[in-house]
Write a protein that holds these residues in place. Structure first.
Motif, mmCIF file in Angstrom:
data_model
loop_
_atom_site.group_PDB
_atom_site.id
_atom_site.type_symbol
_atom_site.label_atom_id
_atom_site.label_comp_id
_atom_site.label_asym_id
_atom_site.label_seq_id
_atom_site.Cartn_x
_atom_site.Cartn_y
_atom_site.Cartn_z
ATOM 1 N N CYS A 112 0.842 -1.202 0.000
ATOM 2 C CA CYS A 112 0.000 0.000 0.000
ATOM 3 C C CYS A 112 0.880 1.257 0.000
ATOM 4 N N ASN A 113 1.942 1.258 0.791
ATOM 5 C CA ASN A 113 2.851 2.404 0.840
ATOM 6 C C ASN A 113 3.578 2.598 -0.484
ATOM 7 N N TRP A 114 3.959 1.477 -1.139
ATOM 8 C CA TRP A 114 4.600 1.559 -2.447
ATOM 9 C C TRP A 114 3.650 2.209 -3.460
ATOM 10 N N ILE A 115 2.386 1.769 -3.449
ATOM 11 C CA ILE A 115 1.392 2.342 -4.372
ATOM 12 C C ILE A 115 1.225 3.834 -4.085
ATOM 13 N N LYS A 116 1.051 4.192 -2.803
ATOM 14 C CA LYS A 116 0.863 5.607 -2.439
ATOM 15 C C LYS A 116 2.052 6.450 -2.897
ATOM 16 N N GLN A 117 3.263 5.963 -2.642
ATOM 17 C CA GLN A 117 4.467 6.723 -2.987
ATOM 18 C C GLN A 117 4.612 6.873 -4.496
ATOM 19 N N THR A 118 4.361 5.799 -5.225
ATOM 20 C CA THR A 118 4.468 5.834 -6.690
ATOM 21 C C THR A 118 3.449 6.806 -7.271
ATOM 22 N N VAL A 119 2.218 6.750 -6.775
ATOM 23 C CA VAL A 119 1.150 7.629 -7.275
ATOM 24 C C VAL A 119 1.465 9.086 -6.932
ATOM 25 N N ARG A 120 1.974 9.329 -5.724
ATOM 26 C CA ARG A 120 2.355 10.697 -5.313
ATOM 27 C C ARG A 120 3.349 11.334 -6.283
ATOM 28 N N ASN A 121 4.232 10.513 -6.840
ATOM 29 C CA ASN A 121 5.286 11.016 -7.724
ATOM 30 C C ASN A 121 4.837 11.217 -9.171
ATOM 31 N N LEU A 122 3.595 10.872 -9.484
ATOM 32 C CA LEU A 122 3.105 11.034 -10.852
ATOM 33 C C LEU A 122 2.836 12.508 -11.143
ATOM 34 N N THR A 123 3.061 12.897 -12.387
ATOM 35 C CA THR A 123 2.784 14.263 -12.832
ATOM 36 C C THR A 123 1.298 14.560 -12.671
ATOM 37 N N GLY A 124 0.983 15.708 -12.056
ATOM 38 C CA GLY A 124 -0.416 16.112 -11.926
ATOM 39 C C GLY A 124 -1.099 15.644 -10.656
ATOM 40 N N VAL A 125 -0.428 14.780 -9.884
ATOM 41 C CA VAL A 125 -1.017 14.291 -8.628
ATOM 42 C C VAL A 125 -0.620 15.228 -7.498
ATOM 43 N N GLN A 126 -1.618 15.702 -6.761
ATOM 44 C CA GLN A 126 -1.362 16.643 -5.664
ATOM 45 C C GLN A 126 -1.448 15.991 -4.298
ATOM 46 N N LEU A 127 -2.301 14.961 -4.171
ATOM 47 C CA LEU A 127 -2.516 14.360 -2.859
ATOM 48 C C LEU A 127 -2.896 12.902 -3.004
ATOM 49 N N VAL A 128 -2.334 12.066 -2.141
ATOM 50 C CA VAL A 128 -2.738 10.665 -2.021
ATOM 51 C C VAL A 128 -2.900 10.397 -0.536
ATOM 52 N N ALA A 129 -4.079 9.981 -0.129
ATOM 53 C CA ALA A 129 -4.333 9.734 1.292
ATOM 54 C C ALA A 129 -5.084 8.424 1.460
ATOM 55 N N GLU A 130 -4.681 7.644 2.460
ATOM 56 C CA GLU A 130 -5.431 6.427 2.736
ATOM 57 C C GLU A 130 -6.704 6.816 3.487
#
Length: 144
Positions: A112-130
């Motif tokens: 879950c942390n890997w997914i959150k971190q990877t998504v956070r680093n995508l262009t255009g993503v401002q926030l990822v929260a569980e």
């Protein structure tokens, strides 16, 4: 004797052993899925069969769901579009553009942390929260 359907119990069952992420991004849903597929090695595809249809104020609203089932695992990922034409699938999360549901298998904290971190680093993503099931007031809107 009348039998009553316990909708709350059905909704709780649907969310049992799931992980949920709320994502804020300045991307169209197909652009976001393309980035997820490229950066996570996933294969999210639009699944029109489970699209959510809500009626509010005499109007119809359609919320797309993208789906990806992991190879050799029951784990399935669902990416819900949270906004359509000014209405929200989950009004309690108006600031979230997407809701990511991981279902049918346990997702450990590392994954879950890997997914959150990877998504956070995508262009255009401002926030990822569980998110927790308890935070969702309109659970029934997500059940397909």
């Amino acid at each position: 004797m009348k039998l009553r359907l316990d909708v709350d119990e059905l909704n709780d069952d649907f969310f049992e052993e799931t992980r949920l992420l709320g994502i804020t991004a300045t991307l169209k849903n197909y652009q976001f899925c393309m980035q997820l597929n490229t950066n996570l090695g996933y294969d999210f595809r639009l699944n029109p069969e489970i699209e959510i249809h809500l009626r509010r104020k005499e109007r119809s609203y359609y919320f797309s769901i993208y789906q990806y089932k992991e190879v050799n695992s029951p784990l399935t990922h669902y990416l819900y579009q949270n906004q359509f034409d000014g209405e929200y699938l989950l009004p309690e999360f108006k600031h979230m553009d997407f809701i990511w549901l991981m279902k049918y298998d346990l997702v450990d904290d590392d994954k879950c942390n890997w997914i959150k971190q990877t998504v956070r680093n995508l262009t255009g993503v401002q926030l990822v929260a569980e998110l927790t099931n308890e935070q969702i007031k309109n659970k029934g809107n997500m059940v397909f």
